[in-house]
Design a protein around this motif. Sequence first.
Motif, PDB file in Angstrom:
ATOM      1  N   ILE A   1      25.140  43.930  40.181  1.00 56.64           N
ATOM      2  CA  ILE A   1      25.149  45.346  39.797  1.00 56.64           C
ATOM      3  C   ILE A   1      24.037  45.617  38.791  1.00 56.64           C
ATOM      4  CG2 ILE A   1      26.473  47.139  38.605  1.00 56.64           C
ATOM      5  CD1 ILE A   1      29.017  45.756  39.703  1.00 56.64           C
ATOM      6  N   ALA A   2      23.875  44.700  37.833  1.00 56.76           N
ATOM      7  CA  ALA A   2      22.824  44.853  36.825  1.00 56.76           C
ATOM      8  C   ALA A   2      21.440  44.806  37.470  1.00 56.76           C
ATOM      9  CB  ALA A   2      22.961  43.764  35.767  1.00 56.76           C
ATOM     10  N   ASP A   3      21.246  43.875  38.397  1.00 54.75           N
ATOM     11  CA  ASP A   3      19.960  43.789  39.102  1.00 54.75           C
ATOM     12  C   ASP A   3      19.646  45.095  39.820  1.00 54.75           C
ATOM     13  OD1 ASP A   3      19.556  41.213  38.266  1.00 54.75           O
ATOM     14  OD2 ASP A   3      20.160  40.274  40.149  1.00 54.75           O
ATOM     15  N   ASN A   4      20.658  45.658  40.453  1.00 49.57           N
ATOM     16  CA  ASN A   4      20.468  46.907  41.199  1.00 49.57           C
ATOM     17  C   ASN A   4      20.110  48.077  40.295  1.00 49.57           C
ATOM     18  OD1 ASN A   4      21.132  45.498  43.518  1.00 49.57           O
ATOM     19  ND2 ASN A   4      23.253  46.214  43.572  1.00 49.57           N
ATOM     20  N   ASN A   5      20.475  47.951  39.003  1.00 48.75           N
ATOM     21  CA  ASN A   5      20.208  49.024  38.044  1.00 48.75           C
ATOM     22  C   ASN A   5      19.082  48.688  37.069  1.00 48.75           C
ATOM     23  OD1 ASN A   5      22.482  51.349  38.111  1.00 48.75           O
ATOM     24  ND2 ASN A   5      23.413  49.406  38.725  1.00 48.75           N
ATOM     25  N   GLY A   6      18.411  47.551  37.288  1.00 50.96           N
ATOM     26  CA  GLY A   6      17.297  47.174  36.427  1.00 50.96           C
ATOM     27  C   GLY A   6      17.698  46.787  35.020  1.00 50.96           C
ATOM     28  N   ILE A   7      18.907  46.208  34.873  1.00 52.52           N
ATOM     29  CA  ILE A   7      19.441  45.840  33.561  1.00 52.52           C
ATOM     30  C   ILE A   7      19.543  44.321  33.451  1.00 52.52           C
ATOM     31  CG2 ILE A   7      21.418  46.071  31.991  1.00 52.52           C
ATOM     32  CD1 ILE A   7      19.871  48.671  32.509  1.00 52.52           C
ATOM     33  N   ASP A   8      19.242  43.787  32.277  1.00 51.49           N
ATOM     34  CA  ASP A   8      19.412  42.354  32.033  1.00 51.49           C
ATOM     35  C   ASP A   8      20.882  42.059  31.765  1.00 51.49           C
ATOM     36  OD1 ASP A   8      16.703  41.811  32.288  1.00 51.49           O
ATOM     37  OD2 ASP A   8      16.314  42.195  30.159  1.00 51.49           O
ATOM     38  N   PHE A   9      21.453  41.158  32.570  1.00 50.55           N
ATOM     39  CA  PHE A   9      22.865  40.787  32.436  1.00 50.55           C
ATOM     40  C   PHE A   9      22.965  39.306  32.098  1.00 50.55           C
ATOM     41  CE2 PHE A   9      26.721  38.893  34.116  1.00 50.55           C
ATOM     42  CZ  PHE A   9      27.711  39.737  33.636  1.00 50.55           C
ATOM     43  N   ILE A  10      23.808  38.988  31.115  1.00 47.56           N
ATOM     44  CA  ILE A  10      24.017  37.602  30.707  1.00 47.56           C
ATOM     45  C   ILE A  10      25.509  37.285  30.742  1.00 47.56           C
ATOM     46  CG2 ILE A  10      23.781  35.915  28.847  1.00 47.56           C
ATOM     47  CD1 ILE A  10      21.129  36.698  30.078  1.00 47.56           C
ATOM     48  N   ASP A  11      25.835  36.166  31.376  1.00 50.95           N
ATOM     49  CA  ASP A  11      27.198  35.639  31.388  1.00 50.95           C
ATOM     50  C   ASP A  11      27.364  34.745  30.169  1.00 50.95           C
ATOM     51  OD1 ASP A  11      29.673  34.494  32.057  1.00 50.95           O
ATOM     52  OD2 ASP A  11      28.756  33.030  33.415  1.00 50.95           O
ATOM     53  N   GLY A  12      28.348  35.047  29.328  1.00 52.28           N
ATOM     54  CA  GLY A  12      28.568  34.259  28.121  1.00 52.28           C
ATOM     55  C   GLY A  12      29.994  33.763  28.031  1.00 52.28           C
ATOM     56  N   ALA A  13      30.173  32.621  27.391  1.00 47.34           N
ATOM     57  CA  ALA A  13      31.511  32.047  27.220  1.00 47.34           C
ATOM     58  C   ALA A  13      31.676  31.585  25.782  1.00 47.34           C
ATOM     59  CB  ALA A  13      31.718  30.877  28.175  1.00 47.34           C
ATOM     60  N   ILE A  14      32.696  32.099  25.120  1.00 41.67           N
ATOM     61  CA  ILE A  14      33.011  31.698  23.753  1.00 41.67           C
ATOM     62  C   ILE A  14      33.718  30.350  23.800  1.00 41.67           C
ATOM     63  CG2 ILE A  14      34.409  32.272  21.731  1.00 41.67           C
ATOM     64  CD1 ILE A  14      33.915  35.241  22.424  1.00 41.67           C
ATOM     65  N   MET A  15      33.166  29.352  23.111  1.00 40.63           N
ATOM     66  CA  MET A  15      33.652  27.982  23.232  1.00 40.63           C
ATOM     67  C   MET A  15      34.305  27.462  21.953  1.00 40.63           C
ATOM     68  SD  MET A  15      32.850  27.624  26.353  1.00 40.63           S
ATOM     69  CE  MET A  15      33.181  25.892  26.667  1.00 40.63           C
ATOM     70  N   GLY A  16      34.851  28.348  21.152  1.00 40.84           N
ATOM     71  CA  GLY A  16      35.523  27.948  19.921  1.00 40.84           C
ATOM     72  C   GLY A  16      36.366  29.096  19.406  1.00 40.84           C
ATOM     73  N   SER A  17      36.787  28.990  18.162  1.00 34.42           N
ATOM     74  CA  SER A  17      37.635  30.015  17.555  1.00 34.42           C
ATOM     75  C   SER A  17      36.788  31.156  17.007  1.00 34.42           C
ATOM     76  CB  SER A  17      38.477  29.411  16.428  1.00 34.42           C
ATOM     77  OG  SER A  17      39.155  30.432  15.720  1.00 34.42           O
ATOM     78  N   VAL A  18      36.838  32.293  17.693  1.00 38.96           N
ATOM     79  CA  VAL A  18      36.067  33.449  17.239  1.00 38.96           C
ATOM     80  C   VAL A  18      36.650  34.005  15.942  1.00 38.96           C
ATOM     81  CG1 VAL A  18      37.375  35.199  18.519  1.00 38.96           C
ATOM     82  CG2 VAL A  18      34.960  35.566  18.054  1.00 38.96           C
ATOM     83  N   ILE A  19      37.927  33.772  15.698  1.00 34.59           N
ATOM     84  CA  ILE A  19      38.552  34.240  14.458  1.00 34.59           C
ATOM     85  C   ILE A  19      37.975  33.480  13.267  1.00 34.59           C
ATOM     86  CG2 ILE A  19      40.725  34.605  13.249  1.00 34.59           C
ATOM     87  CD1 ILE A  19      40.317  36.216  15.876  1.00 34.59           C
ATOM     88  N   ASN A  20      37.763  32.182  13.437  1.00 32.65           N
ATOM     89  CA  ASN A  20      37.236  31.363  12.342  1.00 32.65           C
ATOM     90  C   ASN A  20      35.728  31.513  12.162  1.00 32.65           C
ATOM     91  OD1 ASN A  20      39.771  30.304  11.743  1.00 32.65           O
ATOM     92  ND2 ASN A  20      39.531  28.599  13.160  1.00 32.65           N
ATOM     93  N   PHE A  21      34.991  31.540  13.274  1.00 27.28           N
ATOM     94  CA  PHE A  21      33.529  31.496  13.201  1.00 27.28           C
ATOM     95  C   PHE A  21      32.856  32.853  13.403  1.00 27.28           C
ATOM     96  CE2 PHE A  21      34.788  27.177  14.526  1.00 27.28           C
ATOM     97  CZ  PHE A  21      34.202  26.451  13.496  1.00 27.28           C
ATOM     98  N   LYS A  22      33.637  33.856  13.824  1.00 23.65           N
ATOM     99  CA  LYS A  22      33.110  35.207  14.026  1.00 23.65           C
ATOM    100  C   LYS A  22      31.914  35.185  14.987  1.00 23.65           C
ATOM    101  CE  LYS A  22      34.921  36.515   9.530  1.00 23.65           C
ATOM    102  NZ  LYS A  22      34.665  37.079   8.191  1.00 23.65           N
ATOM    103  N   HIS A  23      30.812  35.852  14.640  1.00 22.42           N
ATOM    104  CA  HIS A  23      29.679  35.923  15.578  1.00 22.42           C
ATOM    105  C   HIS A  23      28.932  34.597  15.681  1.00 22.42           C
ATOM    106  CE1 HIS A  23      27.641  36.314  11.773  1.00 22.42           C
ATOM    107  NE2 HIS A  23      26.448  36.410  12.329  1.00 22.42           N
ATOM    108  N   LYS A  24      29.269  33.634  14.817  1.00 21.11           N
ATOM    109  CA  LYS A  24      28.610  32.328  14.843  1.00 21.11           C
ATOM    110  C   LYS A  24      29.401  31.291  15.634  1.00 21.11           C
ATOM    111  CE  LYS A  24      26.107  33.097  10.526  1.00 21.11           C
ATOM    112  NZ  LYS A  24      25.773  32.586   9.177  1.00 21.11           N
ATOM    113  N   VAL A  25      30.422  31.730  16.345  1.00 23.76           N
ATOM    114  CA  VAL A  25      31.189  30.826  17.194  1.00 23.76           C
ATOM    115  C   VAL A  25      30.268  30.252  18.278  1.00 23.76           C
ATOM    116  CG1 VAL A  25      31.889  32.670  18.791  1.00 23.76           C
ATOM    117  CG2 VAL A  25      33.317  30.624  18.538  1.00 23.76           C
ATOM    118  N   PRO A  26      30.440  28.987  18.658  1.00 24.83           N
ATOM    119  CA  PRO A  26      29.613  28.443  19.748  1.00 24.83           C
ATOM    120  C   PRO A  26      29.790  29.251  21.035  1.00 24.83           C
ATOM    121  CG  PRO A  26      30.721  26.671  18.581  1.00 24.83           C
ATOM    122  CD  PRO A  26      31.317  27.955  18.060  1.00 24.83           C
ATOM    123  N   ILE A  27      28.674  29.598  21.664  1.00 23.87           N
ATOM    124  CA  ILE A  27      28.690  30.394  22.892  1.00 23.87           C
ATOM    125  C   ILE A  27      27.749  29.770  23.913  1.00 23.87           C
ATOM    126  CG2 ILE A  27      28.071  32.626  23.920  1.00 23.87           C
ATOM    127  CD1 ILE A  27      28.916  33.965  21.327  1.00 23.87           C
TER     128      ILE A  27
END
Length: 265
Positions: free
Chosen positions: A106-132
Motif C-alpha cells: 500500500i505504501a509503495d502504491n502511494n509513494g510512501i516509505d514503510f518500515i516494519d518494526g518489532a519492539i524486542m524488550g520492555s517499552v515501559i522500562n526503556f521507552k523510545h530506547k527499547v531495542p527495536i
Amino acid sequence: MADKIGIIGFGEAGQAVAGGFTEEGNSVAAYDLQYNKYLERAEELQVNLFDNKDEFLKNVNILFSLVPCSVSLAVAEEFIPLLDSRKIFIELSASFPDDMEKASQIADNNGIDFIDGAIMGSVINFKHKVPIFLSGKKSVEISKDLKKLGMNIEVIGDKAGQASASKLCRSIYTKGTEALLVELLKVTEHFDITDTVLNSIDKTWYLNGFRAEAERLFKSTEKHIERKHAEVVNVVKMIKDIGVEAYMSQAAETVLNQKKDNLTK
C-alpha cells in the motif's frame, strides 16, 4: 517548534515511547480515538494529542504506529493514503508478517516509505530506547535518522514482515514458557509443593535465579494477559501459514486464553 514525531495510538506503549522522546526535548504529536481518556496524560508528558487525523498529520514527518496488532493493517490502510512523500510510516505493533507485506505494498502504491518494526524488550522500562528490529526497503537509510533520535535500532533485513516475524518467532519460546509456568503451578498448588518444586528448579535454572524469573513472568502475564494472548494467536497463525504444526504454540494459546478468561471473570 513544529511536531516531527507522530505516535498513532496513545495507549501504554505509545505513552512510553512518546514520553521518552519528550524527555529529551523532542516535539511529539499523538493521535488516538480515545482523546478525552488520554488528554490529561498527554499534557503530563508534554505531548500534543489529537483526535483529528488531518490536524495531527500537518506537522509530522515520522509516524510510529503503536496500535493493537489486530487493527494494525486497518490503521495502515487508513493513514498511508493520507501521507505525502516526505513522511515515513513505521509499524511497531507486532502484527502478522503477511499484514506487513500488504501494508508495504500500500505504501509503495502511494509513494510512501514503510518500515516494519518489532519492539524486542520492555517499552515501559526503556521507552523510545527499547531495542527495536527493523526491516524494509529503506530500513538501513531510515535507521540512521532514528538513531539520531536516540533509538536502539538493529536492521535485520530489507523485506517488510521480517521484523514482525522475528518477534513472533521469539514468542514461540517466551509465550510457551509462560504457558508452561501457568500449568506447572496448577499442579504444584494441588499437591501443596509449590515452594519445593520452584526451589528445586531454582538450583539448576537461570543464572539470575528461576524463582525471580518466574515471579517476573507471572506478574507480567497477569498485567498484560490480553496483549500476550493476542500475540500468541499471531504466532499460531504464522506457523500454520507456513505449513508447520503448531503443537506447543497452540497449547500456549489455549492456556493463556483460559488464564485471560479467569482473570476477566
